[in-house]
Write a protein that holds these residues in place. Structure first.
Motif, short mmCIF file in Angstrom:
data_model
loop_
_atom_site.label_atom_id
_atom_site.label_comp_id
_atom_site.label_asym_id
_atom_site.label_seq_id
_atom_site.Cartn_x
_atom_site.Cartn_y
_atom_site.Cartn_z
N ARG A 57 -10.70 51.87 -9.35
CA ARG A 57 -12.21 52.42 -9.47
C ARG A 57 -12.85 52.14 -8.33
N GLY A 58 -12.70 50.85 -7.58
CA GLY A 58 -13.62 50.48 -6.58
C GLY A 58 -14.71 49.52 -7.23
N VAL A 59 -14.60 49.09 -8.55
CA VAL A 59 -15.77 48.35 -9.24
C VAL A 59 -15.66 46.91 -8.88
N LEU A 60 -14.50 46.39 -8.64
CA LEU A 60 -14.38 45.12 -8.22
C LEU A 60 -13.27 45.00 -7.10
N THR A 61 -13.25 44.12 -5.99
CA THR A 61 -12.55 43.90 -4.90
C THR A 61 -11.91 42.54 -5.03
N PRO A 62 -10.44 42.64 -5.04
CA PRO A 62 -9.94 41.01 -5.11
C PRO A 62 -10.63 40.32 -3.67
N TRP A 63 -10.88 38.88 -4.22
CA TRP A 63 -11.36 38.09 -3.26
C TRP A 63 -12.91 38.36 -2.63
N GLN A 64 -13.38 39.49 -3.15
CA GLN A 64 -14.95 39.37 -3.05
C GLN A 64 -15.47 39.19 -4.26
N PRO A 65 -17.01 38.85 -4.17
CA PRO A 65 -17.60 38.29 -5.52
C PRO A 65 -17.32 39.26 -6.71
N GLY A 66 -17.20 38.78 -7.72
CA GLY A 66 -17.05 39.76 -9.06
C GLY A 66 -17.11 38.89 -10.05
N THR A 67 -17.66 39.70 -11.19
CA THR A 67 -17.86 39.03 -12.42
C THR A 67 -16.98 39.77 -13.45
N VAL A 68 -16.47 39.47 -14.36
CA VAL A 68 -15.66 39.96 -15.46
C VAL A 68 -16.39 39.48 -16.99
N VAL A 69 -17.12 40.30 -17.71
CA VAL A 69 -17.39 39.97 -18.91
C VAL A 69 -17.00 40.88 -19.97
N GLU A 70 -16.77 40.02 -21.36
CA GLU A 70 -16.16 40.59 -22.17
C GLU A 70 -16.25 39.81 -23.70
N GLY A 71 -16.34 40.50 -24.62
CA GLY A 71 -16.50 39.94 -26.11
C GLY A 71 -15.23 39.89 -26.52
N THR A 72 -14.53 38.99 -27.07
CA THR A 72 -13.17 38.91 -27.60
C THR A 72 -13.00 37.80 -28.65
N ALA A 73 -11.82 38.14 -29.29
CA ALA A 73 -11.46 36.90 -30.62
C ALA A 73 -11.00 35.78 -29.89
N GLY A 74 -10.69 36.11 -28.52
CA GLY A 74 -10.07 34.73 -27.67
C GLY A 74 -9.17 35.16 -26.81
N ASN A 75 -8.20 35.63 -27.23
CA ASN A 75 -6.86 36.03 -26.37
C ASN A 75 -7.04 37.05 -25.30
N THR A 76 -8.07 38.14 -25.28
CA THR A 76 -8.42 39.05 -24.36
C THR A 76 -9.16 38.18 -23.29
N GLY A 77 -10.12 37.16 -23.72
CA GLY A 77 -10.78 36.39 -22.80
C GLY A 77 -10.03 35.59 -21.97
#
Ligand code: PMP
Length: 336
Positions: A57-77
């Motif tokens: 969807r063009g939200v993130l690009t490999p090897w360009q600055p990007g941040t992944v945020v998530e709430g998780t019981a641990g494994n998804t994180g």
């Protein structure tokens, strides 16, 4: 076969025949060995599904600055942080402080920016999911950011429909009578159910649920109602049906409720008699598969998910003090 990187190494896990469970029921009980994914759990699939979709969807690009945020019981994180490392992005992971120490240490070890929160129901603004959404909103102002949103993001369910379900169908040569697993987000159950029902509407889809969760009542009566509690992590919802589980509704044929005692019996037995080390949710799943097999009778094939490995819960499931405190059985080989 050479996998090019972390992302390509996710999935195509073996389906292991569980000897004791199969002997006990006269059925073939098969466990999908998701603990063999490179991040150690079924949630590696959700991670690459969600991040792959963000790239498409063009939200993130490999090897360009990007941040992944998530709430998780641990494994998804864990899956997200490792998959993000493999594309040059950073990760901010929100986890309830009650989750196993091993998962929290692992997240710190792999470089996730870990934020601990108090446990709260999914319907509360303080639930780790809602907390992580607010962090993602703040981060978006600074640069390309994705809030993974495993409970609501259809890419979670879609990756199981595209990979886990077809793998199960192909590995059994289409000879699968029933599939059962417990739900955290419901991505695994909903995705696998869609894939299997599309191939054969006769495959029975059975929701497994720990005590303390309302999904058993939802599947059997339509009303979310929870009783009791469980030491399992990553599964069960007390108050709200996750958006990723909702589409499974027309596919769910039956449901099973499993106690921690029953789940632990299989966790310990799988380890000591079959050399297979799994966590509590896999114990719930195997106990549910046995219950489903008993309902179907001998000669059937029942598939379930071995979500993650036992080492992630040494301080709980294999800790005599913790087990005694909860009134749960302690395995003979760790009693002293
Ligand atoms: N078992 C464990 C240990 C998990 O961490 C999770 C994910 N929260 C699940 C099972 C459930 O998977 P899903 O989110 O696809 O329902």
């Amino acid at each position: 076969m050479i996998a090019q990187d972390f992302w390509a190494a996710v999935g195509n896990t073996p389906l292991i025949r569980l000897r004791r469970a199969s002997e006990e029921t006269g059925c073939e009980i098969l466990g999908k060995a998701e603990f063999m994914n490179p991040g150690g759990s079924v949630k590696d699939r959700a991670a690459i599904g969600i991040l792959g979709d963000a790239v498409a969807r063009g939200v993130l690009t490999p090897w360009q600055p990007g941040t992944v945020v998530e709430g998780t019981a641990g494994n998804t994180g864990i899956g997200l942080a490792l998959a993000a490392n493999a594309r040059g992005w950073r990760s901010i992971i929100v986890v309830p402080e009650t989750q196993s120490r091993e998962k929290l240490d692992y997240l710190r070890m792999i470089g996730a920016d870990l934020r601990l929160v108090k446990p709260a129901p999914l319907s509360s603004p303080d639930h780790y999911t809602n907390f992580s959404r607010r962090i993602a909103e703040e981060e978006s102002a600074k640069g390309p950011t994705i809030w993974a949103d495993q409970f609501g993001n259809p890419a979670n369910r879609a990756v199981h429909e595209a990979t886990t379900g077809p793998e199960i169908w192909n590995q059994t040569n289409g000879r699968v009578d029933a599939f059962t697993c417990a739900c955290g987000t419901g991505g695994t159950l909903a995705g696998v159910a869609a894939a299997l029902k599309a191939r054969s509407p006769k495959v029975r889809i059975v929701l497994a649920d720990p005590h303390g969760s309302g999904m058993y009542a939802w599947a059997t009566t339509g009303e979310v109602k929870a009783e009791g509690n469980s030491i399992t992590e990553g599964i069960g919802q007390a108050s709200k049906v996750p958006a990723n589980l909702e589409p499974a509704r027309p596919h769910i044929d039956d449901a099973v409720r499993v106690s921690d005692e029953d789940a632990l019996k299989y966790v310990f037995e799988l380890l000591s008699e079959e050399g297979i080390s799994v966590g509590g949710s896999a114990g719930i799943n195997v106990a549910a598969a046995v219950a489903v097999a008993k309902r179907l009778g001998p000669g059937h094939t029942v598939v379930t998910i071995l979500c993650d490995g036992g080492a992630r819960y040494q301080s709980k499931l294999f800790n005599p003090d913790f087990l005694r405190e909860k009134g749960l059985p302690v395995p003979s080989w760790i009693r002293t």
